[in-house]
Scaffold this motif. Structure first.
Motif, PDB file in Angstrom:
ATOM      1  N   GLY A   1       0.817  -1.210   0.000  1.00  0.00           N
ATOM      2  CA  GLY A   1       0.000   0.000   0.000  1.00  0.00           C
ATOM      3  C   GLY A   1       0.848   1.255   0.000  1.00  0.00           C
ATOM      4  O   GLY A   1       0.519   2.254  -0.656  1.00  0.00           O
ATOM      5  N   GLY A   2       1.963   1.225   0.726  1.00  0.00           N
ATOM      6  CA  GLY A   2       2.877   2.361   0.735  1.00  0.00           C
ATOM      7  C   GLY A   2       3.497   2.607  -0.629  1.00  0.00           C
ATOM      8  O   GLY A   2       3.614   3.755  -1.076  1.00  0.00           O
ATOM      9  N   TRP A   3       3.867   1.515  -1.311  1.00  0.00           N
ATOM     10  CA  TRP A   3       4.427   1.660  -2.661  1.00  0.00           C
ATOM     11  C   TRP A   3       3.402   2.280  -3.609  1.00  0.00           C
ATOM     12  O   TRP A   3       3.757   3.126  -4.456  1.00  0.00           O
ATOM     13  N   CYS A   4       2.153   1.885  -3.489  1.00  0.00           N
ATOM     14  CA  CYS A   4       1.100   2.440  -4.357  1.00  0.00           C
ATOM     15  C   CYS A   4       0.922   3.933  -4.109  1.00  0.00           C
ATOM     16  O   CYS A   4       0.796   4.721  -5.053  1.00  0.00           O
ATOM     17  N   ALA A   5       0.930   4.340  -2.849  1.00  0.00           N
ATOM     18  CA  ALA A   5       0.749   5.751  -2.511  1.00  0.00           C
ATOM     19  C   ALA A   5       1.900   6.596  -3.053  1.00  0.00           C
ATOM     20  O   ALA A   5       1.688   7.670  -3.624  1.00  0.00           O
ATOM     21  N   VAL A   6       3.137   6.115  -2.891  1.00  0.00           N
ATOM     22  CA  VAL A   6       4.304   6.846  -3.391  1.00  0.00           C
ATOM     23  C   VAL A   6       4.291   6.905  -4.916  1.00  0.00           C
ATOM     24  O   VAL A   6       4.572   7.950  -5.517  1.00  0.00           O
TER      25      VAL A   6
END
Length: 354
Positions: free
Chosen positions: A336-341
């Motif tokens: 999820g963090g990778w998607c947000a970045v």
């Protein structure tokens, strides 16, 4: 091919898309207007998407390769020789993981047969372990160099490998005939029959982009620090990406040491990443990019704090599967963090800069 120039005397050109007249030439045209012809998601787009993912999977597999090839399934010393003043009383009670001491030398090791890796094949343990770690370090240094240089190289020479060249990039380079070739390929694959002057349309797209960008030189990494606001966002996104990368690669590189079947652990982590990545789309649209990143990285941090606490207090020794659960959970949440970045980068930087 590269010498075609926009004709300023061209007043207006009428194009036909599925029977509807659309005024394109003589006006500012956007490349995204082309989707009115190709459709948002047709067979051609799906084909390119699948081919791109197949190509990218090779890079992912090369990273995941080290999880298995450098895995240590456990071993014991099958034969020990005494040196100097060694006496029988100094022999170890257990030979599991025994290396070499001042008086005792392990000359033959037996590895757990449940897993075969480069580490077991060449006995890269104890004093030879540095070789495996050096190979991994060299790989990731090369990966970092390739990641930094690859973007600039592809922007200069093109993206094409085994899949179609980017038509947007070809238009940017004013290679209109090549761009028209691939667009017509897409039209044919999608079984469309538009009647339009693609060449003139692409000239207008290039003219619009040039007006907007007001520059003819290609973008470089220096443009990421073009002004104060851009510099701040670039530093923040680099920090966010590095934080995720260190955590993700750190946990994945140690997944072979977790309790449980290594293949099952990797599979569970992969499924978890897919599920969280899909759900993150709704979370990001609901609370925004920044809050989503903070949420996912905080959840990852909580998992790591639990693992660290268990290690320090000794609880991990009696509950090894709990450590495995939290480790796999942290890998999944980081998706999820990778998607947000990633979405933040796509939205903050201009198309040509990306």
């Amino acid at each position: 091919m590269d010498g075609v120039k926009y004709n300023p005397d061209l007043e207006e050109e009428t194009t036909f898309i599925n029977g509807e007249d659309i005024q394109k030439s003589g006006q500012n045209s956007e490349f995204d207007d082309l989707f009115e012809t190709l459709g948002d998601l047709g067979f051609y787009q799906l084909l390119v998407y699948v081919m791109a993912n197949v190509m990218e999977s090779s890079g992912t597999l090369s990273v995941m390769y080290f999880i298995f090839e450098c895995a240590d399934p456990g071993w014991k010393c099958a034969s020990i020789e005494c040196e100097n003043s060694c006496v029988n009383s100094s022999m170890p009670n257990s030979t599991d993981g025994f290396c070499t001491t001042e008086d005792l030398v392990c000359i033959n090791r037996t590895f757990n047969p449940t897993l075969t890796s480069a580490l077991t094949e060449w006995s890269l343990v104890c004093g030879e372990l540095w070789k495996a770690k050096t190979i991994i370090s060299i790989f990731f240094v090369a990966l970092a160099i390739g990641s930094i240089a690859g973007g600039q190289v592809s922007d200069t020479f093109g993206r094409r490998c085994f899949f179609p060249e980017s038509s947007r990039w070809l238009v940017q380079k004013r290679r209109f005939k090549d761009a028209e070739y691939w667009i017509r390929k897409a039209i044919w694959f999608n079984r469309l029959s538009p009647e339009m002057d693609l060449h003139t349309f692409l000239e207008n797209v290039a003219r619009t982009e040039n007006k907007r960008q007001e520059r003819t030189v290609p973008y470089t990494y220096l443009d990421l620090f073009h002004n104060r606001k851009m510099t701040i966002w670039t530093i923040v996104l680099i920090y966010a990406s590095l934080t995720l990368a260190i955590a993700w690669y750190g946990i994945n590189s140690s997944i072979s040491s977790l309790t449980g079947n290594i293949y099952l652990n990797v599979a569970v982590a992969g499924v978890g990443e897919f599920v969280v990545g899909y759900l993150s789309i709704y979370v990001i649209n609901w609370i925004g990019r920044v809050k989503s990143y903070v949420l996912f990285i905080s959840l990852t941090g909580c998992c790591h704090i639990v693992i660290l606490t268990m290690k320090v207090t000794g609880v991990a020794h009696s509950n090894p599967m709990v450590v495995t659960y939290f480790s796999l959970a942290s890998i999944s949440v980081m998706a999820g963090g990778w998607c947000a970045v990633g979405i933040a980068c796509w939205e903050l930087y201009p198309t040509l800069m990306r």
